[in-house]
Design an enzyme around this catalytic site. Sequence first.
Site, PDB file in Angstrom:
ATOM      1  N   LYS A   1      -8.399  13.719   4.887  1.00 52.17           N
ATOM      2  CA  LYS A   1      -7.487  12.573   4.810  1.00 52.17           C
ATOM      3  C   LYS A   1      -6.438  12.782   5.883  1.00 52.17           C
ATOM      4  O   LYS A   1      -6.376  13.848   6.489  1.00 52.17           O
ATOM      5  CB  LYS A   1      -6.836  12.488   3.425  1.00 52.17           C
ATOM      6  CG  LYS A   1      -6.200  13.812   2.966  1.00 52.17           C
ATOM      7  CD  LYS A   1      -5.592  13.707   1.570  1.00 52.17           C
ATOM      8  CE  LYS A   1      -6.621  13.800   0.462  1.00 52.17           C
ATOM      9  NZ  LYS A   1      -6.649  12.641  -0.392  1.00 52.17           N
ATOM     10  N   ARG A   2      -5.602  11.738   6.141  1.00 52.48           N
ATOM     11  CA  ARG A   2      -4.522  11.923   7.086  1.00 52.48           C
ATOM     12  C   ARG A   2      -3.676  13.128   6.686  1.00 52.48           C
ATOM     13  O   ARG A   2      -3.514  13.413   5.499  1.00 52.48           O
ATOM     14  CB  ARG A   2      -3.658  10.659   7.139  1.00 52.48           C
ATOM     15  CG  ARG A   2      -4.347   9.489   7.807  1.00 52.48           C
ATOM     16  CD  ARG A   2      -4.772   9.828   9.227  1.00 52.48           C
ATOM     17  NE  ARG A   2      -3.611   9.974  10.070  1.00 52.48           N
ATOM     18  CZ  ARG A   2      -3.198   9.049  10.925  1.00 52.48           C
ATOM     19  NH1 ARG A   2      -3.869   7.939  11.096  1.00 52.48           N
ATOM     20  NH2 ARG A   2      -2.115   9.256  11.671  1.00 52.48           N
TER      21      ARG A   2
ATOM     22  N   THR B   1      -8.688   6.389  -1.627  1.00 53.94           N
ATOM     23  CA  THR B   1     -10.019   5.794  -1.707  1.00 53.94           C
ATOM     24  C   THR B   1     -11.079   6.841  -1.384  1.00 53.94           C
ATOM     25  O   THR B   1     -12.225   6.719  -1.824  1.00 53.94           O
ATOM     26  CB  THR B   1     -10.160   4.602  -0.737  1.00 53.94           C
ATOM     27  OG1 THR B   1      -9.593   4.981   0.528  1.00 53.94           O
ATOM     28  CG2 THR B   1      -9.457   3.378  -1.260  1.00 53.94           C
TER      29      THR B   1
ATOM     30  N   LYS C   1       0.670  14.422   0.891  1.00 55.58           N
ATOM     31  CA  LYS C   1      -0.715  14.673   0.471  1.00 55.58           C
ATOM     32  C   LYS C   1      -0.958  16.163   0.197  1.00 55.58           C
ATOM     33  O   LYS C   1      -1.972  16.551  -0.356  1.00 55.58           O
ATOM     34  CB  LYS C   1      -1.693  14.157   1.522  1.00 55.58           C
ATOM     35  CG  LYS C   1      -1.667  12.625   1.674  1.00 55.58           C
ATOM     36  CD  LYS C   1      -2.603  12.174   2.782  1.00 55.58           C
ATOM     37  CE  LYS C   1      -2.499  10.685   3.097  1.00 55.58           C
ATOM     38  NZ  LYS C   1      -3.178   9.815   2.124  1.00 55.58           N
TER      39      LYS C   1
ATOM     40  N   LYS D   1     -15.032   7.846  -2.982  1.00 59.99           N
ATOM     41  CA  LYS D   1     -16.259   8.150  -2.233  1.00 59.99           C
ATOM     42  C   LYS D   1     -16.832   9.483  -2.688  1.00 59.99           C
ATOM     43  O   LYS D   1     -18.053   9.625  -2.878  1.00 59.99           O
ATOM     44  CB  LYS D   1     -15.966   8.184  -0.719  1.00 59.99           C
ATOM     45  CG  LYS D   1     -15.580   6.815  -0.161  1.00 59.99           C
ATOM     46  CD  LYS D   1     -14.878   6.901   1.196  1.00 59.99           C
ATOM     47  CE  LYS D   1     -14.109   5.606   1.452  1.00 59.99           C
ATOM     48  NZ  LYS D   1     -13.195   5.691   2.598  1.00 59.99           N
TER      49      LYS D   1
ATOM     50  N   HIS E   1       0.806  -1.228   0.000  1.00 62.65           N
ATOM     51  CA  HIS E   1       0.000   0.000   0.000  1.00 62.65           C
ATOM     52  C   HIS E   1       0.835   1.273   0.000  1.00 62.65           C
ATOM     53  O   HIS E   1       0.314   2.340   0.323  1.00 62.65           O
ATOM     54  CB  HIS E   1      -0.920   0.056   1.220  1.00 62.65           C
ATOM     55  CG  HIS E   1      -1.937  -1.028   1.269  1.00 62.65           C
ATOM     56  ND1 HIS E   1      -3.220  -0.871   0.790  1.00 62.65           N
ATOM     57  CD2 HIS E   1      -1.866  -2.292   1.733  1.00 62.65           C
ATOM     58  CE1 HIS E   1      -3.898  -1.998   0.982  1.00 62.65           C
ATOM     59  NE2 HIS E   1      -3.090  -2.875   1.559  1.00 62.65           N
TER      60      HIS E   1
END
Length: 843
Positions: free
Chosen positions: A567-568, A675, A573, A679, A376
């Site tokens: 998100k984290r 992911t 990111k 959504k 991952h």
Amino acid sequence: MNYTRFKNNSACPVLTELPPLGVDAAALEADFRHYYMNSLGRDRSCRLTHYAYEALSLVVRDRLMERWKNTRYAYEESGCKRTHYLSLEFLMGRALGNAVLNLGLEDELTQALSNVCLEMEELADIEPDAGLGNGGLGRLAACFLDSCATLQLPVQGYGIRYEYGMFRQHIVDGYQVEEPDHWLGTENCWEIKRPEYSQRIKFGGYSESSTDVTGKLRMRWVHTRDVLAIPYDVPIPGYRNGTVNTLRLWKAAATEEFDLEEFNGGDYTGSVANKNEAEKITMVLYPNDSSENGKELRLQQQYFLASASLQDVLNRWIVTERADLSQFAEKNCFQLNDTHPSCAVAELMRLLMDEQGLDWDHAWEMTRATMAYTNHTLLPEALEKWPVRMFQRLLPRLLEIIYEINARFLQQVAERWPGDMERQRRMSLIEEGQEPQVRMAYLAIVGSFSVNGVAELHSRLLQEGLFRDFYELWPQRFNNKTNGVTQRRWLAYSNPKLNDLISAEIGRNWVTDLGQLSRLKPLIDNTTFCQQWQQVKQHNKQRLADLVKTDCDIVFHPEALFDVQVKRIHEYKRQLLNVLHIIHLYDRIKRGDTADWTPRAVLFGGKAAPGYAIAKLIIKLINNVATVVNNDPAVGDLLKVAFLPNYRVSAMEIICPGADLSEQISTAGKEASGTGNMKFMLNGALTIGTLDGANIEIREEVGDENFFLFGLTAQEAEEQRKNYDPLAIIAADDDLLRVMRLLQSGHFNQFEPGIFDPIIQAIKNPHDPWLVAADFGSYLAAQQRVAEAYRDQQRWIRMSILNTAAGGKFSADRTMQEYNEQIWHLQQVPALPIRQDSLEPAD
Ligand code: 26Q
């Protein structure tokens, strides 16, 4: 506990049969009253919704129980192959609403509850999230279980029953503050304790050889400190198909004699303290979503899960197959969710050789034939390593086996590349150096028949980069399985209004066949449908705005563009890039550059690992920028910014239906899949994103004209890093220059001088791996296209519909079908109908 069996040895049918439970409103209401009054001992004088939630849960659980049993019988009777999904994380969220949806009880339950003056939604809201995961990887495991139950695949989850899940996040003075999440504090009716299936787990000691009765050399792991693993089973209902699969979570406990030994020696308090030592293993989830190297307790958790789960599977096999292991590998598969449970490779070898008496070759053949590994991550620093010395101390027998696996493996490498010592050094399961380490990813690759990435780009980059040597050796072993999410939770349940609108147009088949959503495409020309779509979105935006008001005390107007990044918090990111854009917008407003303005409400959410200083500082920056922007009268409703505390599964259920714009802006080549992006897409948000992870496939499905693309490609980013000059980029870009000046002027930290210096330095650093400055200009341009598109509401709505319509590929049902067709090869096994007579098979 005493596990003496009933005197009557044969299974007693009376203990198997029950008349099927009613699922009409009257039956549900009667049961609800029964639980509320007789089981919980409450009556009309108790007005606590908590007990109503508990009673309701018991009513629903009963309906799961009968299906659960019949699913088990069907699997046992068919003798089917099974997959065991091993994961340190299962981010399940709430169970009640999902169970009600999957059982199809919504209407009758709503009626039953209204008869007793209660509301479903209010009660469902009481349930604490089961937050047994960090983020993407843990939630993926939960989505996979839902899909497997819906596809009637015999797949069981194996995980840890953490006493404390993911920490609760508070924001104090703009900073993240962590608080323990004692989610089991009250009764948890969604688990069934099964101490009769407990397992013993060994730690410490040493291994010695002895000859067994047949004269064969056997290794024994002795003088160990043992810990008990007690299973708790959680039901996983399929969608209206009678199937209920199992998630088995292990809790650590002291063995009885463990206590006794010291107790008899007079050390009463010492023996009680040891009980704590054992229970510590499953006390808390590690809140780090990239590896936390070298923590002994974490390695204990990993081995504890692997050993308990393998022993469980193997013991059941030995009982039912009378110790005949010849079919074991054909009938079992272990899917490893990242390297976290990868001790399983060595542990299965140990169990097969030391406990079952198999020789090495036979044990290795079975191990390799049953293990499959999912990776991952693309960050090299996130690959798990454990100090050899720690392994030696904690799991000496396992280390011995790993050394032997390595010796035999390096022999293969030497045969394939004679004389290439550098390659042997690179590929060794043991990294040499000051402190030699076990490379867990290499152990997982060598010990399994399948290695997969989680999006096309990710799988390709693994082959070209991180695992290149292994790909050259075993190309057939590598494959891709693009992630997916369950549309039951992430559309049908969390977005009831869109659920109804879609189903009114194309029927309900999309709930189990998400490709059906493509039938929405032609409806973009239907004005009425477009209006209804917009109304649903407005309604969901209001719901989200209410949440933001309650939790942040900030007012979002539903007419504004809802721009969301949840998100984290991680540098790769690039929440920072988003913040820089906000500062740019603020700067434009202050300069009066607001012609054709699109009002925006920007929402952030996410947790930072408690030890990740710069991530925590990014949270502080977001909050400080929000405070300045939200309180500047010149800004008014043109721009709002909020950081929603304690982002979690149940918050996402409200967030993703209410988003217009989904921020997926990682540095290309760093996000394995994502992911959340899926959504948001399913719920009709448009994506602004880089060519990273599954974004690439999302854009392919929806078309470039319905996706806001920006930024360097993974390859360009690699190039850029060789010769990166952020100062030159800043100097050449007026917008970025102004943003940096504002940031450096201390405008967002007036009474906290210098606190954001590390962030400013990171942006200006020529070694910034995340290339924030490099992508700024292109990001701004994309945001400008977003703002223009949003002003044409007709166009925006059509794009929104097309996003949902193109989401079919991103169902976890598709993902699970691919795992099954290409890795597991399981038969679908329908559950026995709940009316059928059946005897409980003895075990
Ligand atoms: C490892 C060792 C010690 C302590 C913690 C850990 C640890 C825990 C969790 C390491 C990594 C994680 C979680 C990783 C994760 O969530 N990865 C995400 O997985 C998603 C599902 O495949 C992808 O969509 C995301 O791209 C990826 O970041």
